[in-house]
Design a protein around this motif. Structure first.
Motif, PDB file in Angstrom:
ATOM      1  N   ALA A  13     -55.311  13.596  -6.207  1.00 45.35           N
ATOM      2  CA  ALA A  13     -55.692  12.335  -5.578  1.00 45.35           C
ATOM      3  C   ALA A  13     -55.976  12.523  -4.104  1.00 45.35           C
ATOM      4  N   ILE A  14     -55.177  13.362  -3.447  1.00 46.64           N
ATOM      5  CA  ILE A  14     -55.422  13.649  -2.042  1.00 46.64           C
ATOM      6  C   ILE A  14     -56.810  14.242  -1.872  1.00 46.64           C
ATOM      7  N   ALA A  15     -57.104  15.208  -2.706  1.00 48.12           N
ATOM      8  CA  ALA A  15     -58.410  15.857  -2.618  1.00 48.12           C
ATOM      9  C   ALA A  15     -59.529  14.868  -2.860  1.00 48.12           C
ATOM     10  N   ALA A  16     -59.303  13.994  -3.794  1.00 53.79           N
ATOM     11  CA  ALA A  16     -60.343  13.031  -4.153  1.00 53.79           C
ATOM     12  C   ALA A  16     -60.697  12.122  -2.994  1.00 53.79           C
ATOM     13  N   SER A  56     -55.516   4.072   1.123  1.00 51.82           N
ATOM     14  CA  SER A  56     -55.042   3.561  -0.165  1.00 51.82           C
ATOM     15  C   SER A  56     -56.122   3.848  -1.197  1.00 51.82           C
ATOM     16  N   PHE A  57     -55.700   4.052  -2.442  1.00 57.02           N
ATOM     17  CA  PHE A  57     -56.658   4.421  -3.469  1.00 57.02           C
ATOM     18  C   PHE A  57     -56.167   3.950  -4.835  1.00 57.02           C
ATOM     19  N   THR A 195     -60.600   6.247  -6.586  1.00 57.14           N
ATOM     20  CA  THR A 195     -61.503   5.469  -5.741  1.00 57.14           C
ATOM     21  C   THR A 195     -60.768   5.014  -4.487  1.00 57.14           C
ATOM     22  N   VAL A 196     -61.371   5.250  -3.340  1.00 58.08           N
ATOM     23  CA  VAL A 196     -60.765   4.874  -2.066  1.00 58.08           C
ATOM     24  C   VAL A 196     -60.934   3.378  -1.834  1.00 58.08           C
ATOM     25  N   ALA A 197     -59.836   2.721  -1.526  1.00 59.33           N
ATOM     26  CA  ALA A 197     -59.880   1.288  -1.213  1.00 59.33           C
ATOM     27  C   ALA A 197     -59.966   1.078   0.295  1.00 59.33           C
ATOM     28  N   THR A 198     -59.099   1.755   1.044  1.00 62.04           N
ATOM     29  CA  THR A 198     -59.109   1.650   2.500  1.00 62.04           C
ATOM     30  C   THR A 198     -58.872   3.028   3.105  1.00 62.04           C
ATOM     31  N   LEU A 199     -59.412   3.236   4.294  1.00 62.02           N
ATOM     32  CA  LEU A 199     -59.244   4.505   4.989  1.00 62.02           C
ATOM     33  C   LEU A 199     -59.227   4.272   6.487  1.00 62.02           C
TER      34      LEU A 199
END
Length: 226
Positions: A13-16, A56-57, A195-199
């Motif tokens: 997930a981190i990589a994604a 968040s993802f 899928t990334v929600a916020t960054l």
């Protein structure tokens, strides 16, 4: 799902979220696509400008027939060599640059191991650099519009054919130069989509975020492997 498997998924997930380096493949004949490399290099360079990250993802698991087996949400924090990954209702990983705590919520157990940057293990720091050049072939498949964004689709293939996955599809937010979504296709037929929600690349993250506080988990069983 066992502890090792869940840890692998968390680090995937981190990589994604930020980099394309751990799971991918390309269909070109031993050569990667220069256009795809340009995009991946830009993603890597963008991440290196971040001092601390909070993201968040969501994580979706599908079987070989496309049936959704589960959807989870998670969060990620990184700062230098430190990182923390949390999956809601699942497992947490803490790393303060010296030790790694792998906490399994289902059994209230934490496993502690020594952090060694020289080991061939997956860490956010390794994932956020351009070592995809050594481990993968990749190609640009085109662009699409989704959620008001222009997404560039990159297909990656692992050079090491013994990996449990055979392909990763990554969608890069063209304007932001960050990863929007990643789908990992395993040889078993299972698919994992992140899928990334916020960054936030300018997050204020305290060092205490990266240390497992035993006092907050009454009765926790500690397995110390250091």
């Amino acid at each position: 799902m066992n502890t090792i498997r869940m840890k692998a998924i968390l680090l995937t997930a981190i990589a994604a979220i930020f980099s394309l380096s751990i799971m991918a493949q390309s269909q070109s004949l031993g050569k990667s696509d220069p256009a795809a490399k340009k995009i991946l290099d830009a993603v890597s360079a963008k991440f290196k400008t971040f001092k601390a990250v909070q993201a968040s993802f969501s994580f979706k698991n599908e079987d070989a027939k496309g049936k959704v087996l589960g959807i989870k949400k998670g969060s990620l924090f990184t700062k230098g060599t430190k990182y923390r990954v949390n999956i809601t209702g699942g497992q947490d990983i803490y790393c303060d640059g010296t030790n790694i705590w792998n906490y399994d919520k289902s059994v209230n157990e934490v496993t502690i191991s020594k952090y060694d940057a020289s080991q061939n293990s997956i860490t956010p720091q390794k994932l956020f650099t351009n070592f995809y050049d050594k481990d993968f072939l990749y190609k640009l498949n085109g662009e699409k519009k989704e959620a008001g964004k222009t997404l560039q689709e990159i297909e990656l293939t692992p050079v090491d054919k013994t990996k449990s996955f055979f392909k990763v599809i990554v969608w890069v937010d063209k304007a932001a130069q960050t990863i929007y979504s990643t789908k990992v296709l395993e040889k078993s037929g299972n698919k994992y989509t992140y899928t990334v929600a916020t960054l936030n690349g300018k997050a204020a993250v305290a060092d205490a975020q990266f240390v497992f506080d035993k006092a907050k988990y009454p009765g926790v069983e500690v397995v110390d492997l250091r």
